[in-house]
Write a protein that holds these residues in place. Structure first.
Motif, PDB file in Angstrom:
ATOM      1  N   GLY A   9       0.815  -1.210   0.000  1.00 50.78           N
ATOM      2  CA  GLY A   9       0.000   0.000   0.000  1.00 50.78           C
ATOM      3  C   GLY A   9       0.840   1.248   0.000  1.00 50.78           C
ATOM      4  N   LEU A  10       1.931   1.247   0.776  1.00 54.97           N
ATOM      5  CA  LEU A  10       2.815   2.412   0.806  1.00 54.97           C
ATOM      6  C   LEU A  10       3.486   2.632  -0.531  1.00 54.97           C
ATOM      7  CD1 LEU A  10       4.507   2.071   4.305  1.00 54.97           C
ATOM      8  CD2 LEU A  10       2.917   3.826   3.562  1.00 54.97           C
ATOM      9  N   LEU A  13       1.018   4.131  -2.827  1.00 53.30           N
ATOM     10  CA  LEU A  13       0.764   5.517  -2.451  1.00 53.30           C
ATOM     11  C   LEU A  13       1.886   6.423  -2.915  1.00 53.30           C
ATOM     12  CD1 LEU A  13      -0.861   7.643  -0.821  1.00 53.30           C
ATOM     13  CD2 LEU A  13       0.455   6.949   1.184  1.00 53.30           C
ATOM     14  N   TRP A  14       3.129   6.017  -2.690  1.00 47.31           N
ATOM     15  CA  TRP A  14       4.257   6.843  -3.067  1.00 47.31           C
ATOM     16  C   TRP A  14       4.386   6.942  -4.585  1.00 47.31           C
ATOM     17  CZ3 TRP A  14       8.121   4.412   0.923  1.00 47.31           C
ATOM     18  CH2 TRP A  14       7.708   4.810   2.200  1.00 47.31           C
ATOM     19  N   HIS A 498      -1.113   2.853   8.894  1.00 43.30           N
ATOM     20  CA  HIS A 498       0.157   2.873   8.169  1.00 43.30           C
ATOM     21  C   HIS A 498       0.236   3.981   7.126  1.00 43.30           C
ATOM     22  CE1 HIS A 498      -2.555   0.588   5.609  1.00 43.30           C
ATOM     23  NE2 HIS A 498      -1.736   0.792   4.603  1.00 43.30           N
ATOM     24  N   GLN A 499      -0.892   4.627   6.810  1.00 39.10           N
ATOM     25  CA  GLN A 499      -0.882   5.765   5.894  1.00 39.10           C
ATOM     26  C   GLN A 499      -1.056   7.082   6.645  1.00 39.10           C
ATOM     27  OE1 GLN A 499      -3.253   5.424   2.304  1.00 39.10           O
ATOM     28  NE2 GLN A 499      -3.090   3.199   2.337  1.00 39.10           N
ATOM     29  N   ARG A 501      -3.327   7.970   8.543  1.00 40.66           N
ATOM     30  CA  ARG A 501      -4.716   8.396   8.648  1.00 40.66           C
ATOM     31  C   ARG A 501      -5.168   8.264  10.101  1.00 40.66           C
ATOM     32  NH1 ARG A 501      -7.240   4.664   3.922  1.00 40.66           N
ATOM     33  NH2 ARG A 501      -6.267   3.111   5.301  1.00 40.66           N
ATOM     34  N   ILE A 581       4.837  10.473   4.929  1.00 43.27           N
ATOM     35  CA  ILE A 581       3.701   9.622   4.584  1.00 43.27           C
ATOM     36  C   ILE A 581       2.398  10.415   4.667  1.00 43.27           C
ATOM     37  CG2 ILE A 581       2.322   7.648   5.364  1.00 43.27           C
ATOM     38  CD1 ILE A 581       4.952   6.294   6.177  1.00 43.27           C
ATOM     39  N   ALA A 585      -0.127  11.128   1.575  1.00 44.32           N
ATOM     40  CA  ALA A 585      -1.495  10.619   1.655  1.00 44.32           C
ATOM     41  C   ALA A 585      -2.507  11.754   1.603  1.00 44.32           C
ATOM     42  CB  ALA A 585      -1.664   9.807   2.940  1.00 44.32           C
TER      43      ALA A 585
END
Length: 596
Positions: A9-10, A13-14, A498-499, A501, A581, A585
């Motif tokens: 997921g990271l 996202l990046w 982990h994001q 949020r 991060i 995000a």
């Protein structure tokens, strides 16, 4: 499997964050707080093309990040490889989890350590040289990155220099607007399809006028609550609220309260790090704000002595273990014979917390003594030491063990007299007894033997930055300073995933107003062992927690990364890793149509 999914997921996202700036035209991210976490978030969001409004309540950016002295951790960094330091993110992760005593959010720690080398490289691209590596307490390798001294020997304040360099570039970024002396009072909370609210901006006060700014996402990076004695500390750590602090008056946890109004959950709010070594200024020994005695003093080989003149702890142990030992061996207002390590340990030594206890209450004020030799001074940095010695006056130069004993006797008498006067108590027999020079000499001699490998250290120390031989010279100069445990950092705060949020209970409603610390609902405070970031990541059955749309957080305002105790150097690292991060995000967050 879960870790792999989180990292995937990271990566996705990046990858999305590398899109052109045109992709985010008209997109606004509001960052609350101008410390390193806020600056990192602002940079990443601006680089992704968002318009960024950074709101800082002080006159300039920096916050507590500017006061950081230990440095910034990085495992398997380029600097380590250049200096042939054997380290790995896995070892760094083990050290961090061990320090957190089973309470750290493992997934967040995994991200923290895996991204640590990239975080160091990120900071260095702003013109910093972090090539000076130090092994601080609780670490298995030299991974705390600092600046070398300037060419003329002057010390470089690593925290200040980092936020100055990053802050200069952030404030000059064409997509960033910085508003200082602006205190955020509320979040803009918007209905979302008749359900729980989403976050769509902030209300702030500036020059006596209230302003409202709407945005697509908000990043909370407003720091901790180490100065909030009558609020969050009184609510969650009342036994520590009276301790001195190394924090500035801005550290009052307003971001925590803002998040709670929006429905966020909190974790580890009672976990407060009491740093073992705040300097006691001889000119103002009762000051409530203490100047931090950097961990680098012990990392360079400094030794701690009790009021009895004895070593009592592994100086490179975890901060909470060192702090607890100081309370056992250095309590004020009691006879020397009542302290741990005396020939007849008394009531206080048995009632004080041990290294395995959470320090939820300080029994009475306590002091110990930091002793350094000329060799330690050189390792620490001669010019840097001059600031603490000659400019601030924290250290007293003495001659050998006899001089140390005389200094301990005098300062102990002064501290005890002041404590008794404050509490209206008479003196007790024995509490002003002189320290025996032979006790100091014997304790240091045993330490020198352990440093040379001639015998194991009684306190488990295995890394000896200095052999301390100069301490055995009768006339050799030694430098002694009084130190006392001081509130330094709050491990608790807003729960994130982990994001970065912010998390809330599934379907949780917002509060009608920003609560006081005393009015925070009990169900907003999670049990220490709860893991909302794992629950929110599940697919089935329905999770109990969910991201709060539009709200992100990074840095000391959050809880979960450090668990029960933070490692030195992980604070600046957390700011960069999760600040970046959060910024990425937030730049990718697209509100539902009824949000804006």
């Amino acid at each position: 499997e879960m870790t792999a999914l989180l990292l995937l997921g990271l990566v996705l996202l990046w990858g999305m964050a590398t899109a052109s700036a045109a992709t985010n035209e008209g997109h606004t991210v509001i960052v609350v707080g101008g410390g390193l976490a806020g600056l990192s978030a602002a940079w990443e969001a601006a680089e992704a093309g968002s318009h960024v409004i950074l709101v800082e309540k002080e006159k300039k950016v920096g916050g507590n990040s500017a006061k950081a002295t230990s440095g910034m951790n990085g495992s398997n960094s380029q600097r380590q490889r250049d200096q042939h330091v054997e380290d790995s993110p896995g070892l760094h992760e083990q050290d961090t989890l061990a320090s957190g005593r089973g309470l750290s959010a493992a997934e967040l720690v995994h991200i923290l350590t895996r991204e640590s080398a990239a975080a160091v490289a990120f900071v260095e691209k702003f013109g910093l040289d972090l090539s000076n590596l130090l092994q601080c307490g609780g670490h298995s390798a030299r991974r705390t990155h600092r600046e070398p001294n300037a060419a003329d020997g002057r010390p470089r304040p690593v925290g200040y220099d980092i936020v100055a360099a990053v802050g200069q570039r952030v404030t000059a970024h064409p997509h960033v607007q910085v508003v200082t002396e602006a205190a955020v009072t509320r979040l803009v909370l918007l209905p979302s399809g008749g359900g729980p609210v989403t976050v769509g901006g902030v209300h702030y006060s500036h020059n006596g006028t209230e302003h409202t700014v709407r945005g697509d996402a908000v990043v909370l990076a407003s720091g901790g609550y180490s100065f909030d004695r009558s609020g969050l500390l009184a609510r969650f750590a009342p036994g520590l609220a009276a301790l001195p602090t190394t924090n500035g008056p801005w550290a009052v946890g307003q971001g925590v309260l803002l998040a709670v109004q929006a429905g966020a959950v909190l974790r580890h709010m009672g976990k407060v790090q009491v740093h073992p070594t705040g300097f006691v200024d001889p000119k103002a020994s009762d000051a409530r704000i203490k100047f931090l005695a950097p961990e680098a003093f012990r990392g360079a080989g400094g030794v701690l002595l009790s009021p009895l003149g004895k070593r009592f702890v592994n100086e490179l142990g975890l901060r909470d273990a060192v702090t607890s030992a100081i309370y056992r061996h250095g309590a004020l207002g009691v006879p020397l014979t009542s302290l741990a390590g005396s020939s007849a340990e008394g009531r206080h030594a048995q009632s004080a917390p041990t290294a395995d206890d959470d320090l939820e209450a300080a029994p009475v004020p306590a002091e110990a003594y930091l002793v350094v030799t000329p060799d330690v001074v050189q390792r620490f940095g001669l010019a840097a030491f001059g600031f603490y010695h000659r400019v601030k006056g924290f250290f007293q130069e003495v001659a050998g063990a006899a001089g140390v004993a005389a200094y301990l006797t005098q300062s102990r008498r002064e501290a005890n007299a002041q404590w008794r006067q404050q509490h209206g108590l008479p003196g007790e027999a024995g509490d002003d007894a002189p320290v025996d020079a032979s006790t100091v000499q014997d304790s240091l001699a045993v330490y020198v033997q352990a440093a040379h490998g001639q015998q194991p250290d009684a306190f488990g120390k295995t890394v000896f930055p200095s052999t301390f031989e100069e301490a055995l010279h009768p006339e050799g100069p030694l430098y002694v300073a009084r130190i006392t445990p001081s509130i330094h950092y709050t491990m608790g705060g807003v729960a994130i995933d982990h994001q970065a949020r912010v998390l809330r209970r599934r379907g949780a409603a917002a509060l009608a107003q920003v609560p006081s610390a005393a009015a925070i609902p009990a169900d907003a405070v999670l049990p220490d062992t709860e893991q909302p970031e794992l629950d929110a990541a599940t697919i089935a059955p329905a999770p109990r927690y969910e991201p709060l749309p539009g709200l992100f957080a990074a840095g000391e305002v959050t809880g979960g990364v450090h668990g029960a105790n933070r490692l030195a150097g992980n604070s600046l690292l957390e700011c960069v890793v999760f600040g970046r991060i959060a910024g990425r995000a937030a730049a990718q967050h697209r509100p539902a149509h009824d949000e804006l």
